[in-house]
Scaffold this active site. Sequence first.
Site, PDB file in Angstrom:
ATOM      1  CD  GLU A  47      -3.222   0.326   0.341  1.00  0.00           C
ATOM      2  OE1 GLU A  47      -2.798   1.099  -0.531  1.00  0.00           O
ATOM      3  OE2 GLU A  47      -4.416   0.292   0.688  1.00  0.00           O
ATOM      4  CG  ASP A  48      -0.887   4.637  -1.780  1.00  0.00           C
ATOM      5  OD1 ASP A  48      -1.611   3.837  -1.146  1.00  0.00           O
ATOM      6  OD2 ASP A  48      -1.375   5.523  -2.515  1.00  0.00           O
TER       7      ASP A  48
ATOM      8  CG  ASP B 176      -6.224   7.091   5.287  1.00  0.00           C
ATOM      9  OD1 ASP B 176      -6.931   6.076   5.090  1.00  0.00           O
ATOM     10  OD2 ASP B 176      -6.132   8.005   4.447  1.00  0.00           O
TER      11      ASP B 176
ATOM     12  CG  PHE C  21      -5.082  15.123   1.772  1.00  0.00           C
ATOM     13  CD1 PHE C  21      -5.787  13.946   1.633  1.00  0.00           C
ATOM     14  CD2 PHE C  21      -4.654  15.792   0.636  1.00  0.00           C
ATOM     15  CE1 PHE C  21      -6.063  13.440   0.374  1.00  0.00           C
ATOM     16  CE2 PHE C  21      -4.925  15.297  -0.627  1.00  0.00           C
ATOM     17  CZ  PHE C  21      -5.637  14.105  -0.761  1.00  0.00           C
TER      18      PHE C  21
ATOM     19  NE  ARG D 164      -3.576   9.044  -9.046  1.00  0.00           N
ATOM     20  CZ  ARG D 164      -4.108   8.469  -7.979  1.00  0.00           C
ATOM     21  NH1 ARG D 164      -3.314   7.998  -7.042  1.00  0.00           N
ATOM     22  NH2 ARG D 164      -5.416   8.371  -7.845  1.00  0.00           N
TER      23      ARG D 164
END
Length: 369
Positions: A100-101, A104, A153, A166
């Site tokens: 996973e990047d 959260d 974020f 991205r």
Amino acid sequence: MIKLHDKYFKPFISAAQIDDALARMADEIANDIGDEVPVFIGILNGSFMVVSDFVKKYPKPCEVTFIKLASYEGVKSTEDIQRLIGLTQDLSGRTVVILEDIIDTGNTLAEVHRIFKNENVKALKIATLFYKPEAYKKDFKLHYVGIEIPNKFIVGYGLDYDGLGRNLPEVYQIKETQHMTNLVLFGPPGAGKGTQANFLKEKYNLVHISTGDVFRFNIKNETALGMLAKSFIDKGELVPDQVTIDMLNAEVEKNADANGFIFDGFPRTNAQAESLDKLMEAKDSQINAMIALEVDDEILVGRLLERGKTSGRPDDADESIIRNRITEYYNKTAILKDYYNAQEKYFGVDGVGSIEDITVRLSTAIDKL
């Protein structure tokens, strides 16, 4: 600082830090799995950079595939997970590592576990480059974590804000305070700071934070910080800067939606100014200007002696005490002029004249910021 759509983002994690974290994760996973050939599965769209760079660092044979899930709208992780691309190979008896990047809330992770529940894999392990422990709401074990980060974020390195960001090789964090005016109001005793602060806070809709008022409030209400400050005061010692900063931080937090702040009575030293800069930076903001009321010493003495006739303050009635206070101001606190001058944030304003005239001069300086 960069702007994506309507929001600003500040540098947060460098490409070098990301590279180090991935290398560490690759070595850790390789040591755990041994000679078995694992299947690494990336979660699109965000993990494409993570997977690409990770497998290049993985020192042993491996297989790679992707599934595509979607859970983000704007800057919020939603409960609604959509599976857009599913598994296309038999994973029975295989060790699967989800790459996973970011994790959260863990909502996507819950869907991942649901997908693999009936795949008969030998082992399912979770690896994530970024992890927000404050936001995580699930009980699933995270086997490998690259970097723990605050619950703010971020964009870059595969992560986006409404499609943008991205492609960035490093990670940026959202600048939550987009526009704020923060002033340090300064001047020697008798310069009229309190009077002008009242006018300025009304005109610019700012919150006036007087260090003296904050101390009195905390001590009177016996807050933890107030009692701590009182313990130093009672011993005749100076209150440590960190205690004062913690009090100011509490005041800023109470007024998180403010247009800005007027700091009155703090900072008084370069060390305190640096602490205040760090405090505002942590709030995604900064001190915009130090505005100092400049008044001749003799005028100050006259003002304070006049004030002493009605204020009841003994330090306003004794000329020698008044002159000592003014001297102390110049010796200990006027040095801040150099600190803010170096940042091109010092503005000296003539503090002689009618209250209205002085307010106009201050407003002229503020309007230029």
